[in-house]
Design a protein around this motif. Structure first.
Motif, PDB file in Angstrom:
ATOM      1  N   GLN A 237      17.914 -14.207  30.239  1.00 38.82           N
ATOM      2  CA  GLN A 237      19.181 -14.589  29.623  1.00 38.82           C
ATOM      3  C   GLN A 237      18.985 -14.969  28.160  1.00 38.82           C
ATOM      4  O   GLN A 237      17.889 -15.351  27.752  1.00 38.82           O
ATOM      5  N   ILE A 238      20.077 -14.874  27.395  1.00 32.18           N
ATOM      6  CA  ILE A 238      20.092 -15.426  26.032  1.00 32.18           C
ATOM      7  C   ILE A 238      21.287 -16.360  25.912  1.00 32.18           C
ATOM      8  O   ILE A 238      22.335 -16.143  26.528  1.00 32.18           O
ATOM      9  N   ILE A 239      21.122 -17.430  25.125  1.00 30.77           N
ATOM     10  CA  ILE A 239      22.202 -18.364  24.833  1.00 30.77           C
ATOM     11  C   ILE A 239      22.297 -18.484  23.317  1.00 30.77           C
ATOM     12  O   ILE A 239      21.317 -18.862  22.660  1.00 30.77           O
ATOM     13  N   PRO A 240      23.461 -18.165  22.706  1.00 29.04           N
ATOM     14  CA  PRO A 240      23.595 -18.293  21.250  1.00 29.04           C
ATOM     15  C   PRO A 240      23.575 -19.756  20.817  1.00 29.04           C
ATOM     16  O   PRO A 240      24.098 -20.635  21.518  1.00 29.04           O
ATOM     17  N   ALA A 241      22.976 -19.998  19.653  1.00 26.35           N
ATOM     18  CA  ALA A 241      22.851 -21.365  19.142  1.00 26.35           C
ATOM     19  C   ALA A 241      23.233 -21.396  17.662  1.00 26.35           C
ATOM     20  O   ALA A 241      22.908 -20.471  16.904  1.00 26.35           O
ATOM     21  N   LYS A 247      20.134 -26.069  19.103  1.00 26.81           N
ATOM     22  CA  LYS A 247      19.081 -25.592  20.005  1.00 26.81           C
ATOM     23  C   LYS A 247      18.461 -26.758  20.785  1.00 26.81           C
ATOM     24  O   LYS A 247      18.200 -26.650  21.986  1.00 26.81           O
ATOM     25  N   LYS A 248      18.207 -27.856  20.092  1.00 25.51           N
ATOM     26  CA  LYS A 248      17.608 -29.017  20.751  1.00 25.51           C
ATOM     27  C   LYS A 248      18.532 -29.568  21.832  1.00 25.51           C
ATOM     28  O   LYS A 248      18.078 -29.972  22.912  1.00 25.51           O
ATOM     29  N   ASN A 249      19.845 -29.582  21.548  1.00 24.47           N
ATOM     30  CA  ASN A 249      20.803 -30.054  22.538  1.00 24.47           C
ATOM     31  C   ASN A 249      20.843 -29.122  23.749  1.00 24.47           C
ATOM     32  O   ASN A 249      20.921 -29.569  24.895  1.00 24.47           O
ATOM     33  N   ILE A 364      19.137 -18.195  20.868  1.00 29.11           N
ATOM     34  CA  ILE A 364      19.202 -17.238  19.764  1.00 29.11           C
ATOM     35  C   ILE A 364      20.160 -17.721  18.682  1.00 29.11           C
ATOM     36  O   ILE A 364      21.366 -17.858  18.910  1.00 29.11           O
ATOM     37  N   SER A 365      19.615 -17.987  17.488  1.00 33.03           N
ATOM     38  CA  SER A 365      20.443 -18.300  16.319  1.00 33.03           C
ATOM     39  C   SER A 365      20.845 -16.992  15.649  1.00 33.03           C
ATOM     40  O   SER A 365      20.342 -15.913  16.001  1.00 33.03           O
ATOM     41  N   GLU A 394      29.724 -22.869  17.953  1.00 29.98           N
ATOM     42  CA  GLU A 394      30.663 -21.930  17.339  1.00 29.98           C
ATOM     43  C   GLU A 394      30.104 -20.504  17.328  1.00 29.98           C
ATOM     44  O   GLU A 394      30.846 -19.539  17.426  1.00 29.98           O
ATOM     45  N   TYR A 395      28.794 -20.381  17.223  1.00 32.63           N
ATOM     46  CA  TYR A 395      28.205 -19.050  17.147  1.00 32.63           C
ATOM     47  C   TYR A 395      28.180 -18.390  18.514  1.00 32.63           C
ATOM     48  O   TYR A 395      27.647 -18.959  19.480  1.00 32.63           O
ATOM     49  N   ARG A 396      28.751 -17.197  18.606  1.00 30.16           N
ATOM     50  CA  ARG A 396      28.771 -16.442  19.861  1.00 30.16           C
ATOM     51  C   ARG A 396      28.146 -15.061  19.692  1.00 30.16           C
ATOM     52  O   ARG A 396      28.320 -14.198  20.532  1.00 30.16           O
TER      53      ARG A 396
END
Length: 470
Positions: A237-241, A247-249, A364-365, A394-396
């Motif tokens: 999986q990927i999660i946008p950050a 990312k830390k949260n 993923i930023s 906010e980043y998707r």
């Protein structure tokens, strides 16, 4: 045969249903029975019979496929069936990292239990004096990392003229770490009539062909899978950050809410690993840190704490991506996305081992999006997209995507913009001209008005050519 392309013929060998069916020494069969190991893995089924015949061998299989026993069992069978009590080192196993060396040492100690065979470890971070004493004991098997072993060879400590078997494990990783010259220097001092077994996660590394052509003689080749093969037992999986803080949260939320036995968190730098450890501990998480700047004792202690369950999460750099075989790792989180597809595969390969299910999550930023899509293309596998509603940012992902999946947008360079930049670019100035900026130029008449000295002509100065500063 084209080693560089990764195109190999699969060696078709009779499938062996049980390890006990292999023509191994009775002592080894008894040990396998005591360990409860009966069914061989695919790499063991194909590699062991070929190695028992004394043939050079190249074998490629994914991480966690049982490669260590695939080369250890036939090698130990050789040592038990042909004793040589007065010889020096008979088997040399070269590996890229200390962690992998320790792992092989432990596996080897299990297999030689009840025999008179001895196995020794030579890696960095240990006492030279102790290691020299180890060589004097003439253990039949040496497991070593190239850098430290080469230092001993330069001092004339070990003698490999009677070496019978050379094993290169994780050969592609050794090349990635710049050990190619060291490996060739070491093998140049080994018995040329030896058997050579090369095991690697991938056979497509550019430098591998030179190693193979130099060290192996008419090898048999086994390819069961490559690093591009999808890990069927791992959900990816990927999660946008939004940024590092987000990312830390996300990381803290995952470690507090996912169900797992043990977790590995990967960063790209030692500094980031050192920073994350204390921050996660402040939130009540049992976390340790592992990277290359730690002493061997510190690294061993940290691994022990993870295996014992004293800590549940290990924040590590890629030093931990190879050679770590820790039971119960069912969660891998990439805090920083891996720098390459190969590094990514070796990271997530720490979970989903031996048929167990695993979960790999990458944060993923926007700066990492294109890197992530490149790894997707490398693997030929699309990652599952995921959002955590409780702390969604906010980043998707990019608003516009190219066909390749990379972010679209940004101004393209055109002929007009290039010409405009060239027009606005300042002309180069000589250093002498820059120094004279702001100074009044002395009139020509004043230069010639100075009184003449006997026998000397009046001084004249040529006017400098106009420059951009004039």
């Amino acid at each position: 045969m084209d080693y560089n392309s990764g195109s190999f013929d699969l060696i078709a060998h009779k499938v062996t249903p049980l390890l006990s069916s292999l023509p191994l020494h009775p002592r080894l069969l008894q040990t396998l029975d005591d360990l409860g190991l009966n069914e061989p893995t695919p790499i063991q089924q194909q590699a062991i019979p070929l190695a028992l015949e004394g043939q050079d061998l190249i074998a490629s299989a994914e991480t966690g496929s049982g490669k260590t026993f695939a080369f250890m069992l036939p090698t130990l069978d050789r040592l038990l069936n042909t004793p040589a009590p007065d010889s020096g080192t008979r088997v040399l196993i070269l590996v890229p990292t200390r962690e992998l060396a320790h792992q092989i040492l432990k596996q080897g100690e299990k297999l030689i239990k009840g025999t008179r065979l001895q196995i020794g470890l030579i890696t960095g971070g240990e006492s030279f004096k102790y290691q020299r004493a180890l060589f004097r004991k003439n253990p039949e098997i040496i497991v070593a990392t190239p850098g430290r072993l080469l230092e001993h060879l330069e001092q004339g400590t070990p003698d490999f003229q009677g070496l019978e078997v050379l094993i290169l494990d994780e050969a592609d990783r050794m090349l990635d770490m710049g050990f190619s010259d060291d490996v060739l220097s070491i093998t140049g001092q080994c018995n040329s009539e030896r058997q050579t077994l090369l095991f690697s996660a991938t056979l497509s590394h550019r430098g591998l062909k030179g190693i193979i052509d130099t060290l192996l003689r008419d090898p048999a080749v086994i390819t069961l899978s490559t690093v591009r093969d999808r890990h069927g037992s791992i959900t990816q999986q990927i999660i946008p950050a939004d940024d590092k803080i987000h990312k830390k949260n996300l990381l803290a939320w995952l470690l507090q809410n996912e169900t797992y036995d043990k977790a590995l968190v990967f960063t790209n730098t030692k500094l980031q690993a050192d920073a994350l450890g204390p921050e996660l501990r402040k939130q009540g998480l049992r976390v340790g840190v592992l990277h290359g700047d730690m002493t061997q004792d510190e690294r061993n202690q940290m691994m022990g704490l993870l295996r014992q369950g004293t800590i549940k999460t290990l924040v590590a750099t890629d030093v931990a991506a190879r050679g770590l075989d820790i039971k119960g790792v069912d969660l891998v989180i990439n805090f920083d996305m891996a720098r390459s597809g190969k590094d990514y595969v070796h990271r997530i390969g720490r979970t989903g081992r031996a048929g167990e299910q695993g979960l790999a999550i990458s944060l993923i930023s926007h700066q990492e999006w294109n890197l992530m899509t490149g790894i997707e293309r490398y693997l030929k596998h699309e990652f599952e997209r995921r959002l955590i509603k409780e702390i969604a940012g906010e980043y998707r992902g990019p608003k516009k995507l190219k066909r390749s999946g990379k972010a679209a947008g940004g101004k393209k360079k055109t002929a007009s913009t290039t010409a405009e930049k060239a027009k606005n670019k300042k002309a180069k100035q000589r250093l002498r001209d820059k120094k004279n900026i702001g100074k009044r130029r002395q009139p020509k008449d004043a230069e010639t008005a100075a009184p003449r000295e006997a026998g000397h002509k009046p001084l004249t100065r040529k006017a400098s050519k106009p420059t951009a500063s004039d």
